[in-house]
Design a protein around this motif. Structure first.
Motif, PDB file in Angstrom:
ATOM      1  N   LYS A   1     -18.830   1.068   3.702  1.00  0.00           N
ATOM      2  CA  LYS A   1     -18.667  -0.162   4.491  1.00  0.00           C
ATOM      3  C   LYS A   1     -17.297  -0.230   5.148  1.00  0.00           C
ATOM      4  O   LYS A   1     -16.496  -1.125   4.853  1.00  0.00           O
ATOM      5  N   PRO A   2     -17.012   0.715   6.062  1.00  0.00           N
ATOM      6  CA  PRO A   2     -15.676   0.764   6.655  1.00  0.00           C
ATOM      7  C   PRO A   2     -15.303  -0.523   7.386  1.00  0.00           C
ATOM      8  O   PRO A   2     -14.131  -0.866   7.485  1.00  0.00           O
ATOM      9  N   TYR A   3     -16.318  -1.232   7.890  1.00  0.00           N
ATOM     10  CA  TYR A   3     -15.986  -2.402   8.697  1.00  0.00           C
ATOM     11  C   TYR A   3     -15.499  -3.570   7.853  1.00  0.00           C
ATOM     12  O   TYR A   3     -14.823  -4.472   8.352  1.00  0.00           O
ATOM     13  N   ARG A   4     -15.873  -3.573   6.562  1.00  0.00           N
ATOM     14  CA  ARG A   4     -15.318  -4.593   5.672  1.00  0.00           C
ATOM     15  C   ARG A   4     -13.799  -4.455   5.599  1.00  0.00           C
ATOM     16  O   ARG A   4     -13.063  -5.424   5.563  1.00  0.00           O
ATOM     17  N   LYS A   5     -13.367  -3.205   5.563  1.00  0.00           N
ATOM     18  CA  LYS A   5     -11.927  -2.907   5.520  1.00  0.00           C
ATOM     19  C   LYS A   5     -11.242  -3.460   6.779  1.00  0.00           C
ATOM     20  O   LYS A   5     -10.200  -4.105   6.705  1.00  0.00           O
ATOM     21  N   VAL A   6     -11.870  -3.228   7.933  1.00  0.00           N
ATOM     22  CA  VAL A   6     -11.304  -3.726   9.191  1.00  0.00           C
ATOM     23  C   VAL A   6     -11.210  -5.248   9.155  1.00  0.00           C
ATOM     24  O   VAL A   6     -10.228  -5.844   9.596  1.00  0.00           O
ATOM     25  N   MET A   7     -12.234  -5.861   8.607  1.00  0.00           N
ATOM     26  CA  MET A   7     -12.267  -7.325   8.529  1.00  0.00           C
ATOM     27  C   MET A   7     -11.105  -7.848   7.677  1.00  0.00           C
ATOM     28  O   MET A   7     -10.432  -8.804   8.046  1.00  0.00           O
ATOM     29  N   MET A   8     -10.882  -7.201   6.540  1.00  0.00           N
ATOM     30  CA  MET A   8      -9.766  -7.620   5.681  1.00  0.00           C
ATOM     31  C   MET A   8      -8.439  -7.452   6.406  1.00  0.00           C
ATOM     32  O   MET A   8      -7.557  -8.298   6.324  1.00  0.00           O
ATOM     33  N   LYS A   9      -8.310  -6.337   7.129  1.00  0.00           N
ATOM     34  CA  LYS A   9      -7.070  -6.099   7.874  1.00  0.00           C
ATOM     35  C   LYS A   9      -6.894  -7.126   8.987  1.00  0.00           C
ATOM     36  O   LYS A   9      -5.773  -7.528   9.297  1.00  0.00           O
ATOM     37  N   THR A  10      -8.005  -7.512   9.604  1.00  0.00           N
ATOM     38  CA  THR A  10      -7.921  -8.529  10.654  1.00  0.00           C
ATOM     39  C   THR A  10      -7.342  -9.821  10.087  1.00  0.00           C
ATOM     40  O   THR A  10      -6.580 -10.521  10.749  1.00  0.00           O
ATOM     41  N   PHE A  11      -7.680 -10.127   8.840  1.00  0.00           N
ATOM     42  CA  PHE A  11      -7.103 -11.311   8.193  1.00  0.00           C
ATOM     43  C   PHE A  11      -5.695 -11.026   7.649  1.00  0.00           C
ATOM     44  O   PHE A  11      -5.081 -11.902   7.054  1.00  0.00           O
ATOM     45  N   GLY A  12      -5.233  -9.787   7.800  1.00  0.00           N
ATOM     46  CA  GLY A  12      -3.846  -9.490   7.440  1.00  0.00           C
ATOM     47  C   GLY A  12      -3.638  -8.818   6.093  1.00  0.00           C
ATOM     48  O   GLY A  12      -2.493  -8.687   5.641  1.00  0.00           O
ATOM     49  N   ALA A  13      -4.699  -8.378   5.423  1.00  0.00           N
ATOM     50  CA  ALA A  13      -4.550  -7.787   4.090  1.00  0.00           C
ATOM     51  C   ALA A  13      -4.182  -6.305   4.153  1.00  0.00           C
ATOM     52  O   ALA A  13      -4.480  -5.623   5.131  1.00  0.00           O
ATOM     53  N   ASP A  14      -3.542  -5.809   3.098  1.00  0.00           N
ATOM     54  CA  ASP A  14      -3.400  -4.376   2.874  1.00  0.00           C
ATOM     55  C   ASP A  14      -4.578  -3.924   2.025  1.00  0.00           C
ATOM     56  O   ASP A  14      -4.873  -4.536   1.002  1.00  0.00           O
ATOM     57  N   VAL A  15      -5.249  -2.851   2.440  1.00  0.00           N
ATOM     58  CA  VAL A  15      -6.471  -2.412   1.758  1.00  0.00           C
ATOM     59  C   VAL A  15      -6.346  -0.947   1.346  1.00  0.00           C
ATOM     60  O   VAL A  15      -5.956  -0.105   2.158  1.00  0.00           O
ATOM     61  N   TYR A  16      -6.666  -0.658   0.082  1.00  0.00           N
ATOM     62  CA  TYR A  16      -6.612   0.719  -0.422  1.00  0.00           C
ATOM     63  C   TYR A  16      -7.928   1.109  -1.069  1.00  0.00           C
ATOM     64  O   TYR A  16      -8.555   0.291  -1.747  1.00  0.00           O
ATOM     65  N   ALA A  17      -8.338   2.386  -0.884  1.00  0.00           N
ATOM     66  CA  ALA A  17      -9.498   2.897  -1.604  1.00  0.00           C
ATOM     67  C   ALA A  17      -9.095   3.069  -3.069  1.00  0.00           C
ATOM     68  O   ALA A  17      -7.999   3.538  -3.369  1.00  0.00           O
ATOM     69  N   SER A  18      -9.989   2.667  -3.983  1.00  0.00           N
ATOM     70  CA  SER A  18      -9.709   2.772  -5.416  1.00  0.00           C
ATOM     71  C   SER A  18     -10.718   3.719  -6.069  1.00  0.00           C
ATOM     72  O   SER A  18     -11.910   3.607  -5.809  1.00  0.00           O
ATOM     73  N   PRO A  19     -10.300   4.641  -6.929  1.00  0.00           N
ATOM     74  CA  PRO A  19      -8.945   4.828  -7.447  1.00  0.00           C
ATOM     75  C   PRO A  19      -7.962   5.333  -6.386  1.00  0.00           C
ATOM     76  O   PRO A  19      -8.339   6.113  -5.508  1.00  0.00           O
TER      77      PRO A  19
END
Lengths: 455, 455
Positions: free
Chosen positions: A168-186
């Motif tokens: 779901k790469p676009y979820r990541k984009v959405m979080m970034k649009t709201f200004g978050a830092d996003v990392y793949a875990s682990p």
């Protein structure tokens, strides 16, 4: 031509309190234990992770807790949400059952998650914190937290389960649009992540691992706190605004549900819609079935054990008394990422143990098929998590038809699937499969519970 | 802490009629002409393409046309839509202006498009058709038509502009989920598509080409009709339910807009929100600015010519009197696919010519920047098309601040951007650019208008 009906609630009628089921449970939930001492944890043990306002809610026995005005004002961006009579679905199924769904997909992040994200961000803000870390599975929770932090001008950092990060790469984009830092875990950012990666560089990740990573980041900074999207008592309580709204909405129709259905990952979705109705069952003995639906590939409620276990994989959290598959259990890579969690919330677990709610485990293909039926009937494409509820609704509606009995079914359409279209594409292309958990897989998870305090 | 406010309307208060601006225009729109005879086309000329119910609406001079109950019942799945006071955006911009937005993203397809899709499907259904063909740009329209056809148990076939087919694969999945057949356009299925592909196998496609393909498929089968998502008079009229709702919603606040802003691709979005308010300007001389925002890369209103032209690239449609860049104009591959159309609707064109509305052309980067500001303030990530309106709203709000004057700005947030996250990802990664149309590009499009009847 078929009829359809939204039951709206005005902003003025939006509930002013959350419902705390701890006030009404016949058997109180057992306390969380400190993993070293095995003694109940106190507020001070939790203070490095959570603001005191939330810690107090976690242990409160007050039946109703007022929703601060600042939170209500943000809720009004999308709340009250509509309750919809699924007349088209009823017609498609040719069932005598009445089907209602509460639609939480109208929120900024597209699911029920902002109900608690906004509350958690608020209590962090007023206690002077500047940053929130969290985990996310399918991305629904991370998006909600990113949105909520932004509303209070705070920073956010999200550890996203690797398999969902890819799916779901676009979820990541959405979080970034709201200004978050996003990392793949682990990730390599934490000791917990490094340890997993050293053992398995291709680890798909799990919510348990992502929680460990987010916790580790929070304890390293005084003004950074951790936020959990489900499982904990206060999180479940924040979601009860869903059911409290439905209570008022159903008053307008004169109906009361015979069956309430919701997916269960950690338990907040289920609690949100079911707990305010369970009150009538607990206090007045009202006849009501509440069914939690879990994926067959992650069946803690139907095949797990009820005992103390960690909430995360690395073992950073207190021990929680819950139905669990073992904190190192690695679920199959199903698309309903929000349901890939090894345990169930303490409150839902206690209610299940006491026979006050039911649980059922469903396979992925039946759920997607149900989701497409629902889309064609009602025009909303549901999130894969929500499809679990819909599949069970269809089972109940078909049963009503076989029995020739009318009944009222209520379910939580917890989110839309606009960010999950790859899953639908895969399903329609025949690329998805059911996942049959072997006895060995199950046992290998449960084996990790040896030595844990027994309930 | 900021305040925010949804102004809801009850189902009972949902408008019962569409508004037909043809009743009130000082200069009536000129008639469409038959391309061979150059004489006005009659209903019989259009009958192979459209059901008679829609043809009658196309030429009607009735001020209000009742919305059939069957259509209203489907509208109720998501209508009335909320009007929202953008208090958080106002605060972020520190403007004295009041900003309201109508949010059409709550519909099944996520935009305003189902307002006309449902109506068109209904009139096709009652006249016995079994299949509808159409074009789509970004996919908003195709999704709406797929949903609407499904609601009436009809088949649908969608020609999706090739560049969008690639940029927005999930829109395709969504249409298929609703049961539609979807093809990249130009395709090998039609003579029009074959001709383009033989000249340019990598053609990015355009709305004009996709329209040609859909029309060709419709004329080949008696029970198949064609459906257009914008441009035509009846399509614009169906969208006026948007503005009719806002009229009722603003009555509750006591405000009346000084400026109304909407993106313009074909014109239905703009017409939907602006026409019901323009009535007060046309009939009572009310002071009101209505601004249509087009992309700088496809500037028919600001740089096109007002004259007769085809609505499609192959030249299958009647000649329409409109602002146009020439029916073979190929717009740059911007993400706002819904605005990549060479012409503007006849009604919007006539109003612009008569000085009753305004137009402005904006660049892509300014629009995305505005969309992200809006997301952070209001929690909704807009479709790239909608960002054009938001950028102009921000310009107007900043002007109000400079002038120290309060004013009321209303815009149509025509759709959400959940299916457009690739565009946001590209923007945040610095991969997008502005597109400066050269004089030569402009001239080469307009040159194709030679020999067309002059208005």
């Amino acid at each position: 031509m078929m009829d359809s009906k939204k039951i709206n609630l005005s902003e003025q009628d939006m509930p002013k309190s959350w419902y705390n089921i701890q006030a009404d449970m016949p058997n109180a939930a057992l306390p969380p234990l400190h993993p070293a001492t095995k003694k109940p944890v106190g507020p001070d043990d939790l203070a490095p992770l959570f603001p005191m306002g939330l810690i107090q809610q976690e242990v409160s026995k007050e039946r109703y807790i007022p929703i601060p005005e600042e939170i209500r004002e943000i809720y009004k961006l999308w709340r009250p949400t509509p309750l919809i009579r699924a007349l088209r679905l009823e017609k498609m199924l040719d069932t005598p059952a009445k089907i209602y769904y509460k639609y939480e997909g109208v929120s900024p992040s597209g699911s029920h998650k902002p109900n608690t994200a906004v509350a958690q961000a608020f209590y962090n803000k007023i206690e002077g914190n500047r940053r929130i870390t969290t985990e996310t599975g399918a991305g629904q929770w991370g998006t909600a937290l990113a949105f909520a932090a932004r509303q209070f001008d705070m920073e956010s950092e999200v550890f996203m389960v690797n398999i969902s990060y890819k799916q779901k790469p676009y979820r990541k984009v959405m979080m970034k649009t709201f200004g978050a830092d996003v990392y793949a875990s682990p990730s390599e950012l934490t000791r917990a992540g490094q340890k997993i990666l050293s053992e398995n560089p291709d680890s798909p990740g799990s919510l348990g691992i992502a929680i460990s990573e987010a916790i580790e980041r929070a304890v390293g900074d005084e003004k950074t706190k951790y936020s959990l999207g489900s499982v904990l008592n206060h999180v479940l309580m924040h979601q009860t605004i869903i059911g409290e709204e439905v209570l008022k909405q159903l008053e307008k129709t004169g109906d009361f549900p015979d069956v309430i259905i919701a997916p269960l990952g950690g338990g907040s979705n289920f609690a949100g819609i079911a707990f305010p109705f369970l009150k009538a069952k607990l206090k007045e003995g009202k006849d009501l079935r509440c069914i939690a639906v879990e994926p067959a590939s992650c069946p803690k409620l139907t095949k797990g054990e009820f005992r103390y276990d960690f909430g995360d994989t690395a073992g950073y959290t207190p021990l929680l008394p819950m139905y669990t598959l073992g904190h190192e259990f690695m679920p199959a890579e199903i698309h309903a990422g929000g349901l890939r969690y090894h345990g169930a919330s303490v409150l839902a677990s206690q209610l299940l143990k006491d026979g006050l709610i039911e649980a059922v485990a469903l396979q992925q293909l039946e759920c997607f098929h149900a989701g497409i039926q629902f889309s064609k009937a009602e025009g909303i494409i549901p999130a894969p998590e929500a499809n679990h509820a819909i599949a069970q609704v269809i089972r109940e509606a078909n049963k009503a038809k076989e029995e020739g009995k009318s009944k009222t079914i209520l379910f939580n359409l917890c989110g839309h699937g606009y960010l999950d279209m790859q899953a639908y594409d895969d399903f329609m292309a025949g690329k998805l499969q059911d996942h049959h958990l072997t006895e060995e897989q199950l046992k290998s998870g449960l084996r990790k519970l040896e030595g844990m305090p027994v309930v």
